[in-house]
Enzyme design. Structure first.
Site, PDB file in Angstrom:
ATOM      1  CG  ASP A   4      -1.848  -1.150   1.313  1.00 49.88           C
ATOM      2  OD1 ASP A   4      -1.379  -2.288   1.483  1.00 49.88           O
ATOM      3  OD2 ASP A   4      -3.069  -0.938   1.199  1.00 49.88           O
ATOM      4  CD  GLU A  35      -6.932  -0.083  -0.199  1.00 51.74           C
ATOM      5  OE1 GLU A  35      -8.051  -0.376  -0.610  1.00 51.74           O
ATOM      6  OE2 GLU A  35      -6.583  -0.223   0.983  1.00 51.74           O
ATOM      7  CG  ASN A  36      -4.533   3.057   1.483  1.00 53.08           C
ATOM      8  OD1 ASN A  36      -4.019   1.955   1.645  1.00 53.08           O
ATOM      9  ND2 ASN A  36      -5.777   3.302   1.812  1.00 53.08           N
ATOM     10  CG  ASN A  63     -10.549  -1.711   1.930  1.00 54.13           C
ATOM     11  OD1 ASN A  63      -9.414  -2.097   1.639  1.00 54.13           O
ATOM     12  ND2 ASN A  63     -10.774  -0.974   2.998  1.00 54.13           N
ATOM     13  CG  HIS A  64      -9.750   2.663   1.141  1.00 51.00           C
ATOM     14  ND1 HIS A  64     -10.847   3.268   1.725  1.00 51.00           N
ATOM     15  CD2 HIS A  64      -9.070   2.073   2.154  1.00 51.00           C
ATOM     16  CE1 HIS A  64     -10.811   3.053   3.032  1.00 51.00           C
ATOM     17  NE2 HIS A  64      -9.759   2.330   3.314  1.00 51.00           N
ATOM     18  CG  HIS A 146      -6.449  -5.069  -0.383  1.00 53.33           C
ATOM     19  ND1 HIS A 146      -5.303  -4.330  -0.343  1.00 53.33           N
ATOM     20  CD2 HIS A 146      -7.377  -4.351   0.290  1.00 53.33           C
ATOM     21  CE1 HIS A 146      -5.519  -3.212   0.298  1.00 53.33           C
ATOM     22  NE2 HIS A 146      -6.770  -3.200   0.710  1.00 53.33           N
ATOM     23  CG  HIS A 171      -6.519  -4.221   4.148  1.00 57.56           C
ATOM     24  ND1 HIS A 171      -7.246  -3.090   3.853  1.00 57.56           N
ATOM     25  CD2 HIS A 171      -7.015  -4.698   5.323  1.00 57.56           C
ATOM     26  CE1 HIS A 171      -8.157  -2.898   4.812  1.00 57.56           C
ATOM     27  NE2 HIS A 171      -8.035  -3.842   5.708  1.00 57.56           N
ATOM     28  CG  HIS A 173      -1.491   0.331   5.664  1.00 56.58           C
ATOM     29  ND1 HIS A 173      -1.827   1.665   5.695  1.00 56.58           N
ATOM     30  CD2 HIS A 173      -2.217  -0.201   4.659  1.00 56.58           C
ATOM     31  CE1 HIS A 173      -2.730   1.913   4.771  1.00 56.58           C
ATOM     32  NE2 HIS A 173      -2.988   0.796   4.133  1.00 56.58           N
TER      33      HIS A 173
HETATM   34 FE   FE2 Z   1      -7.270  -1.732   2.178  1.00 58.89          FE
END
Ligand code: FE2
Length: 266
Positions: A4, A35-36, A63-64, A146, A171, A173
């Site tokens: 991430d 995603e982040n 999910n993001h 993820h 996910h 991190h």
């Molecule tokens: Fe995530």
């Protein structure tokens, strides 16, 4: 494979160190999780351009993925995936085949169940995606799973050990200390974030602390100033798609650099 990338600090570390690391370690192809990447939530077109310009070849999501709606048209025009087990109506795909200097590489992106949005079964989804890639003649395959729970990620390894070149977790991190090659499949429970290594999972500690102390919710923010890290895992895949070696590289923004080898299981 980079995990991430969290906000500007993560993007800065990629830009400053990835081109050199690619040369030093003879890396043919780079995946990363987007995603982040844009202020901690989702990906903007400008930041996608920046990351691809820094030496990343394709990016996976989670999910993001859809936090910034501008991503929707990019899913068709850029090498970007979103979890394959989202309902079919979602734009984009979770499986891609990419040309590398060493031949074709299939990438599968799936999302776990524990603590995640409602999605289809990641295990049956990944099995089918791998079967389909092999039927198309793609034998070098890597998976970004993820997911929150380490048990889900271990189970994915047990299911596809020897069938794919690598399975990495993203996910959480937080990097796990379990980099290995098992039966020809490279594996790590989580690569760990690239971004702020202090604070809380790449985000300013103030809001998470407030939430834990009082229950009061708030919007997470990426700190403007922090201690940064870039983390990646490097898998060497043979012509048959089996992984033969794995290493982890961690670069700190104060000049320290750490490289560790994954262990090999027969
Ligand atoms: Fe995530």
């Amino acid at each position: 494979m980079i995990g991430d990338i969290v906000g500007r600090p993560g993007r800065v570390m990629v830009r400053e160190h990835l081109p050199r690391l690619k040369k030093e370690h003879g890396i043919d192809f780079v995946t990363a999780n987007y995603e982040n990447a844009s202020h901690g939530f989702g990906l903007t077109p400008k930041n996608a351009e920046e990351l691809f310009g820094s030496g990343i070849d394709m990016m996976t999501g989670g999910n993001h993925s859809f936090d910034k709606k501008e991503i929707v048209p990019l899913l068709d025009s850029l090498p970007l995936l979103r979890p394959h087990n989202y309902p079919e109506a979602m734009p984009g795909s979770g499986v891609g085949v990419y040309e590398t200097s060493a031949g074709e590489l299939g990438v599968v992106n799936v999302m776990g169940h524990y603590g995640m949005p409602m999605v289809d079964n990641p295990f049956t989804c990944a099995l089918k995606a791998v079967e389909d890639l092999k039927a198309q003649g793609v034998h070098r395959i890597v998976i970004d799973f993820h997911a929150e729970a380490s048990s889900e990620k271990r189970a994915m390894l047990m299911m596809l050990r020897g069938e794919v070149g690598a399975i990495v977790g993203t996910h959480t991190h937080v990097a796990t200390d379990d980099l290995q090659v098992d039966g020809g499949t490279g594996y790590i429970g989580d690569i760990g974030l690239s971004g702020c290594r202090d604070n809380v999972i790449g985000m300013d500690a103030k809001i998470p602390l407030q939430r834990f102390l009082t229950g009061m919710p708030g919007h997470f923010d990426v700190p403007k100033k922090c201690k940064k890290v870039l983390q990646l895992v490097i898998f060497e895949l043979g012509g048959d798609g089996r992984c033969v070696s794995a290493k982890k590289v961690r670069v700190f923004d104060d000049g320290r650099e750490w490289v560790g080898e994954g262990w090999i299981e027969a």
